[in-house]
Write a protein that holds these residues in place. Structure first.
Motif: not given
Length: 394
Positions: A50, A71-77, A79-80, A169
């Motif tokens: 990612d 690709y949704v890596g940015t949002e996932r990272r 929010h994590q 975010y």
């Protein structure tokens, strides 16, 4: 996981690279990854992580979804990272041991993170900011003598980077706590320019609460105590506060105050003469023009012609920070939508995405305009549908 094979992703990256007339070495340098990584990714021998796909996308000025489907890596990272970031600052006023980085290492890492913030690289920030901010807090407590003010300046800059992610975010409570940390650090710098920059950022709290009159009062108070503009950095500091005051006055429907502050900002922009980054804030004649559009849009539909006139006479130069250029095109798209210029509005949204895709995707006005265009604009229907799905307007 994307359904795309590594070879498909690699071919897309190679095609985009060649279209921009970049060598593999040039792309590696622009993306801050190794040449060996670029070479392996392009031939399909390696599936990019990612972080790597985002770095390559940023270097190619495209969204990562154009390189890897769905690709949704940015949002996932992001929010994590938010819970860890929240835990990191919970006891910021309590000494918690020694930093893991040396002061020079910490300064360099924060400088890099500031560049990411200006470029709207939120995925990269999310990966590093909890650890970076933790070290900055520890250093602020461990520093002694004159070094304490340096450490406090670094902490204020790091807190601002963290706030950028939290605010964009939607983590508004966390954003407010990070701004409190920034204010705590700014007071310890004993530097009125850092304190002015903090007042500029604090305006987010008033925007979120829609407490525009109070936000304007807070900015005018900050302007009153800001240093006289006898140097370029002092003029830029005061000018940035006037820009921000003009925007929040516009949101409050106070056209007289908005125009007064915008005129002060324009004069200070002329004094500064050239665009630059001053304590993490872009300021200069170009930034003032962008804020003129923001003021017009904030004042509402009756001021659309003013926003359109600025865009007719001028466009943001590529050298401006990506987030600021993206913001200009998003607000212009809103004005164009109001004026019934749907094709132009869609063009502006695409320009915003090209400048800073992560910023555009998280901007509520961009989502609002995209949704409206999809409902009422029939031209480019397929392209609009793709864009609306990408931005989450459906």
């Amino acid at each position: 996981m994307s359904a795309d094979s590594p070879r498909e992703v690699g071919e897309r990256i190679a095609a985009r690279r060649r279209a921009r007339r970049l060598t593999q070495t040039g792309l590696a340098s622009a993306a801050h990854v190794s040449y060996a990584t670029i070479r392996a990714v392009e031939r399909g021998a390696r599936r990019p992580s990612d972080e790597v796909i985002e770095a390559i996308a940023a270097a190619l000025s495209v969204d990562a979804t154009q390189l890897r489907t769905g690709y949704v890596g940015t949002e996932r990272r992001v929010h994590q990272a938010l819970p860890e970031l929240s835990a990191t600052i919970a006891g910021y006023d309590i000494p918690q041991g020694s930093p893991t980085r040396t002061p020079d290492e910490l300064a360099n890492a924060i400088s890099t993170a500031v560049v990411w913030r200006l470029g709207a690289q939120y995925g990269r920030i999310a990966t590093e900011i909890p650890s970076l901010l933790g070290d900055a807090i520890r250093y602020a407590h461990a520093a002694r003598g004159a070094e304490q003010r340096t450490a406090a300046r670094m902490l204020a800059a790091a807190a601002r980077v963290g706030d950028a992610v939290a605010f964009k975010y939607g983590a508004r409570d966390l954003s407010a706590r990070l701004i409190d940390l920034m204010r705590w650090a700014a007071d310890r710098t004993e530097d009125p320019l850092v304190q002015a920059a903090t007042a500029y950022v604090r305006t987010e709290v008033f925007f979120t609460a829609r407490s525009h009159a109070a936000g304007l009062a807070a900015l005018e108070q900050a302007i009153d105590v800001a240093p006289a503009p006898s140097s370029r950095s002092e003029a830029a500091s005061r000018g940035a506060l006037h820009m921000r005051a003009a925007v929040i006055a516009g949101r409050d429907g106070n056209a007289d105050a908005a125009n007064t502050h915008l005129e002060h900002a324009r004069q200070l922009g002329d004094q500064v003469a050239r665009e630059g980054i001053y304590l993490g804030t872009a300021f200069g004649p170009d930034s003032v023009r962008i804020h003129e559009v923001s003021v017009a849009v904030g004042l509402g539909r009756d001021h659309v012609d003013r926003a359109l006139r600025v865009a007719t006479e001028w466009t943001p130069p590529v050298g401006l920070p990506a987030e600021r250029r993206s913001g200009f095109y998003i607000e212009l798209a809103r004005a164009q939508g109001w004026a019934g210029l749907q094709a132009d509005a869609f063009g502006s949204l695409k320009a915003a995405r090209a400048a800073a895709p992560q910023h555009t995707r998280e901007h509520p006005w961009a989502r609002e305009v995209a949704g409206s265009l999809r409902r009422f604009h029939r031209a480019d229907a397929e392209a609009l549908s793709h864009f609306a799905h990408w931005i989450g307007a459906v």
